[in-house]
Design a protein around this motif. Sequence first.
Motif, short mmCIF file in Angstrom:
data_model
loop_
_atom_site.label_atom_id
_atom_site.label_comp_id
_atom_site.label_asym_id
_atom_site.label_seq_id
_atom_site.Cartn_x
_atom_site.Cartn_y
_atom_site.Cartn_z
N LEU A 112 0.82 -1.21 0.00
CA LEU A 112 0.00 0.00 0.00
C LEU A 112 0.86 1.26 0.00
O LEU A 112 1.93 1.28 0.60
CB LEU A 112 -0.88 0.04 1.25
CG LEU A 112 -1.90 -1.07 1.43
CD1 LEU A 112 -2.48 -1.01 2.83
CD2 LEU A 112 -2.99 -0.94 0.39
N ASP A 113 0.35 2.28 -0.65
CA ASP A 113 0.86 3.64 -0.48
C ASP A 113 -0.13 4.33 0.43
O ASP A 113 -1.33 4.33 0.16
CB ASP A 113 0.97 4.38 -1.82
CG ASP A 113 2.13 3.86 -2.67
OD1 ASP A 113 3.14 3.41 -2.09
OD2 ASP A 113 2.02 3.90 -3.90
N ILE A 114 0.37 4.90 1.52
CA ILE A 114 -0.49 5.58 2.49
C ILE A 114 -0.02 7.02 2.62
O ILE A 114 1.16 7.28 2.87
CB ILE A 114 -0.44 4.89 3.86
CG1 ILE A 114 -0.82 3.42 3.73
CG2 ILE A 114 -1.35 5.60 4.86
CD1 ILE A 114 -0.61 2.61 5.00
N GLU A 115 -0.94 7.92 2.42
CA GLU A 115 -0.67 9.34 2.62
C GLU A 115 -1.52 9.81 3.79
O GLU A 115 -2.66 9.38 3.95
CB GLU A 115 -1.03 10.14 1.37
CG GLU A 115 -0.26 9.73 0.14
CD GLU A 115 -0.82 10.34 -1.13
OE1 GLU A 115 -1.62 11.29 -1.05
OE2 GLU A 115 -0.46 9.85 -2.21
N VAL A 116 -0.94 10.69 4.62
CA VAL A 116 -1.67 11.21 5.78
C VAL A 116 -1.61 12.73 5.72
O VAL A 116 -0.56 13.31 5.52
CB VAL A 116 -1.05 10.72 7.11
CG1 VAL A 116 -1.83 11.28 8.29
CG2 VAL A 116 -1.02 9.21 7.16
#
Length: 160
Positions: free
Chosen positions: A74-78
Amino acid sequence: MIRKVIQILLLSFVAGMSGCVSHHTERVADVNPMGWYPTDKLDVVFPNDDSLSVYDLYIVIRYDVTYAAESIPLDIEVLTPDSTGYSERFEAVFVPMEEIAGNYVETDVPSRVNTILGQKGNYIFTFSPSRSTVEGITAIGLKSFPVGGKRTAVDRRQEH
């Protein structure tokens, strides 16, 4: 008299059951059933009204029988409430934990332990598969569990 006894018993039962309640927060977003592409970014808004409590964060993955792998990159951006953003690549390795209904399964993958969401407001977590198209994932999101007492602002300053 009997009415009073029944009221006391009901109140005792309800009070006893309140200890069995899980105090967690969960937010998920549904995935396109035709396939989840790296360009399909799914936003999960995660509200936070407590900037001092410590949490364990889990990625929630719901999938069906067509998903054969034991992990998903996964690519996770916050995006934090003050608009600070960061991103990371995360390999969610999982074992089925809980069958939801029929052929759907949900698993919680540990992401962060002993985490403090230091700002009040909405955190926006954006998920996307980091490689190719994914089939069989039906929803993805985030779950938090409190892990202890609140920490004071003084405690947090002493860590830095």
